[in-house]
Design a protein around this motif. Structure first.
Motif, PDB file in Angstrom:
ATOM      1  N   LEU A  39       0.825  -1.206   0.000  1.00 16.53           N
ATOM      2  CA  LEU A  39       0.000   0.000   0.000  1.00 16.53           C
ATOM      3  C   LEU A  39       0.863   1.261   0.000  1.00 16.53           C
ATOM      4  N   THR A  40       1.978   1.223   0.723  1.00 14.72           N
ATOM      5  CA  THR A  40       2.889   2.378   0.752  1.00 14.72           C
ATOM      6  C   THR A  40       3.491   2.609  -0.624  1.00 14.72           C
ATOM      7  N   THR A  41       3.964   1.534  -1.252  1.00 14.37           N
ATOM      8  CA  THR A  41       4.564   1.649  -2.578  1.00 14.37           C
ATOM      9  C   THR A  41       3.557   2.165  -3.595  1.00 14.37           C
ATOM     10  N   THR A  42       2.348   1.621  -3.569  1.00 10.10           N
ATOM     11  CA  THR A  42       1.313   2.040  -4.506  1.00 10.10           C
ATOM     12  C   THR A  42       0.966   3.509  -4.316  1.00 10.10           C
ATOM     13  N   THR A  43       0.825   3.937  -3.075  1.00 13.18           N
ATOM     14  CA  THR A  43       0.514   5.340  -2.784  1.00 13.18           C
ATOM     15  C   THR A  43       1.618   6.258  -3.288  1.00 13.18           C
ATOM     16  N   THR A  44       2.873   5.886  -3.008  1.00 16.26           N
ATOM     17  CA  THR A  44       3.999   6.711  -3.434  1.00 16.26           C
ATOM     18  C   THR A  44       4.062   6.816  -4.949  1.00 16.26           C
ATOM     19  N   HIS A  45       3.918   5.681  -5.637  1.00 17.24           N
ATOM     20  CA  HIS A  45       3.957   5.680  -7.103  1.00 17.24           C
ATOM     21  C   HIS A  45       2.861   6.561  -7.690  1.00 17.24           C
ATOM     22  N   LEU A  46       1.633   6.396  -7.202  1.00 16.51           N
ATOM     23  CA  LEU A  46       0.514   7.148  -7.760  1.00 16.51           C
ATOM     24  C   LEU A  46       0.673   8.646  -7.518  1.00 16.51           C
ATOM     25  N   ALA A  47       1.093   9.018  -6.317  1.00 17.95           N
ATOM     26  CA  ALA A  47       1.268  10.434  -6.012  1.00 17.95           C
ATOM     27  C   ALA A  47       2.376  11.047  -6.864  1.00 17.95           C
ATOM     28  N   LEU A  48       3.483  10.325  -7.010  1.00 22.48           N
ATOM     29  CA  LEU A  48       4.577  10.840  -7.845  1.00 22.48           C
ATOM     30  C   LEU A  48       4.147  10.943  -9.306  1.00 22.48           C
ATOM     31  N   ASN A  49       3.322  10.011  -9.757  1.00 20.20           N
ATOM     32  CA  ASN A  49       2.819  10.073 -11.131  1.00 20.20           C
ATOM     33  C   ASN A  49       1.970  11.323 -11.343  1.00 20.20           C
ATOM     34  N   VAL A  50       1.162  11.685 -10.336  1.00 19.84           N
ATOM     35  CA  VAL A  50       0.347  12.891 -10.430  1.00 19.84           C
ATOM     36  C   VAL A  50       1.249  14.119 -10.546  1.00 19.84           C
ATOM     37  N   VAL A  51       2.287  14.169  -9.711  1.00 22.66           N
ATOM     38  CA  VAL A  51       3.204  15.305  -9.741  1.00 22.66           C
ATOM     39  C   VAL A  51       3.911  15.405 -11.083  1.00 22.66           C
ATOM     40  N   GLN A  52       4.422  14.276 -11.571  1.00 21.20           N
ATOM     41  CA  GLN A  52       5.136  14.288 -12.843  1.00 21.20           C
ATOM     42  C   GLN A  52       4.218  14.690 -13.989  1.00 21.20           C
ATOM     43  N   SER A  53       2.978  14.196 -13.977  1.00 21.41           N
ATOM     44  CA  SER A  53       2.022  14.538 -15.030  1.00 21.41           C
ATOM     45  C   SER A  53       1.714  16.028 -15.018  1.00 21.41           C
ATOM     46  N   ALA A  54       1.480  16.575 -13.834  1.00 24.03           N
ATOM     47  CA  ALA A  54       1.191  18.003 -13.725  1.00 24.03           C
ATOM     48  C   ALA A  54       2.392  18.838 -14.141  1.00 24.03           C
ATOM     49  N   ARG A  55       3.572  18.345 -13.789  1.00 26.90           N
ATOM     50  CA  ARG A  55       4.790  19.093 -14.134  1.00 26.90           C
ATOM     51  C   ARG A  55       4.963  19.169 -15.646  1.00 26.90           C
ATOM     52  N   HIS A  56       4.673  18.047 -16.349  1.00 27.10           N
ATOM     53  CA  HIS A  56       4.802  18.046 -17.800  1.00 27.10           C
ATOM     54  C   HIS A  56       3.783  18.980 -18.450  1.00 27.10           C
ATOM     55  N   ARG A  57       2.642  19.201 -17.768  1.00 27.18           N
ATOM     56  CA  ARG A  57       1.628  20.107 -18.307  1.00 27.18           C
ATOM     57  C   ARG A  57       1.870  21.540 -17.837  1.00 27.18           C
ATOM     58  N   HIS A  58       3.003  21.766 -17.157  1.00 25.40           N
ATOM     59  CA  HIS A  58       3.382  23.100 -16.673  1.00 25.40           C
ATOM     60  C   HIS A  58       2.370  23.638 -15.674  1.00 25.40           C
ATOM     61  N   GLU A  59       1.793  22.726 -14.864  1.00 19.49           N
ATOM     62  CA  GLU A  59       0.829  23.166 -13.856  1.00 19.49           C
ATOM     63  C   GLU A  59       1.462  23.299 -12.488  1.00 19.49           C
ATOM     64  N   THR A  60       2.739  22.945 -12.359  1.00 22.85           N
ATOM     65  CA  THR A  60       3.424  23.073 -11.080  1.00 22.85           C
ATOM     66  C   THR A  60       4.734  23.801 -11.295  1.00 22.85           C
ATOM     67  N   PRO A  61       5.289  24.436 -10.278  1.00 23.06           N
ATOM     68  CA  PRO A  61       6.571  25.128 -10.432  1.00 23.06           C
ATOM     69  C   PRO A  61       7.689  24.153 -10.694  1.00 23.06           C
ATOM     70  N   THR A  62       8.804  24.652 -11.258  1.00 26.47           N
ATOM     71  CA  THR A  62       9.919  23.784 -11.601  1.00 26.47           C
ATOM     72  C   THR A  62      10.816  23.509 -10.414  1.00 26.47           C
ATOM     73  N   GLU A  63      10.615  24.207  -9.279  1.00 24.51           N
ATOM     74  CA  GLU A  63      11.421  23.950  -8.094  1.00 24.51           C
ATOM     75  C   GLU A  63      11.023  22.615  -7.481  1.00 24.51           C
ATOM     76  N   PRO A  64      11.835  22.054  -6.576  1.00 26.43           N
ATOM     77  CA  PRO A  64      11.486  20.776  -5.948  1.00 26.43           C
ATOM     78  C   PRO A  64      10.072  20.814  -5.400  1.00 26.43           C
ATOM     79  N   HIS A  65       9.282  19.755  -5.686  1.00 23.93           N
ATOM     80  CA  HIS A  65       7.860  19.812  -5.447  1.00 23.93           C
ATOM     81  C   HIS A  65       7.393  19.010  -4.237  1.00 23.93           C
TER      82      HIS A  65
END
Length: 227
Positions: free
Chosen positions: A80-106
């Motif tokens: 459950l920890t691994t799945t949660t971490t993967h999914l959350a990081l995927n959300v961050v990476q997806s948003a970052r590619h769409r330029h919806e988050t700042p480029t600084e450490p997120h």
């Protein structure tokens, strides 16, 4: 039986539950999920810095947990920890590619109310400690370095290759293998002192944007040493 409300999504890369699963099995799965839910929320929130986003991740985690062939899972908490971490990081990476988050450490919002809230700050620290302990217990030193810098801080593969003194293709392989090992049942002991040093370096990097100490610490334990 009642269960948390979930959006209909199609899970990937996890074993599917047998059609013969009983209601009792699902009740037990729900008990396990609910016992871990608060900790999982901390992890998702620490990564996303968004309550609604963290809740969405946990809904997806619950769906995947229902559909997983649970008898094959040696450690439900780790899965459950691994799945949660993967999914959350995927959300961050997806948003970052769409330029919806700042480029600084997120991983840390420096204007977050945790700066004035000791209890929330303690929860965020616990989330980081949990996630890094899992990574350290399952990944090789070079896999740990590649995975943390790629997934948490968005390092390009060329940057990883230079830092770890490997080729570009090998840098990709390190990240891919690390992802696979996170779902394996094999774990190794984690030195409390090594864990403490990594947590401190990680929080400093996420909070200030200065990754020098973190990269040096991670690279120093790889087969090729620090670059």
């Amino acid at each position: 039986m009642s269960a948390p409300t979930l959006e209909a999504t199609t899970p990937t890369e996890h074993p599917v539950a047998s059609p013969s699963s009983t209601d009792d099995d699902l009740d037990h799965a729900l008990d396990i999920y609910l016992a871990e839910r608060r900790r999982l929320f901390r992890i998702a929130y620490q990564i996303l810095q968004d309550v609604a986003g963290a809740e969405d991740v946990l809904q997806e985690v619950w769906l995947r947990w229902q559909l997983t062939y649970r008898p094959k899972v040696e450690s439900p908490a780790a899965y459950l920890t691994t799945t949660t971490t993967h999914l959350a990081l995927n959300v961050v990476q997806s948003a970052r590619h769409r330029h919806e988050t700042p480029t600084e450490p997120h991983l840390v919002n420096r204007d977050d109310r945790a700066a004035q809230d000791p209890s929330l700050r303690a929860e965020q620290t616990a989330a980081i400690e949990d996630a890094l302990a899992l990574l350290m217990s399952r990944l090789t030193p070079d896999g740990l370095a590649a995975y943390v810098l790629r997934k948490a801080f968005g390092y390009a593969y060329a940057e990883l290759a230079r830092l770890l003194r490997v080729s570009g293709p090998n840098a990709r392989v390190l990240v891919s293998r690390a992802q696979g090992r996170l779902t394996s049942g094999r774990v190794r002991p984690v030195s409390p002192e090594s864990h403490r040093r990594l947590v401190v370096a990680f929080r400093t990097a996420a909070g200030t944007g200065d990754l020098e100490d973190l990269t040096h610490l991670l690279a120093a334990h790889t087969p090729y040493g620090a670059a």
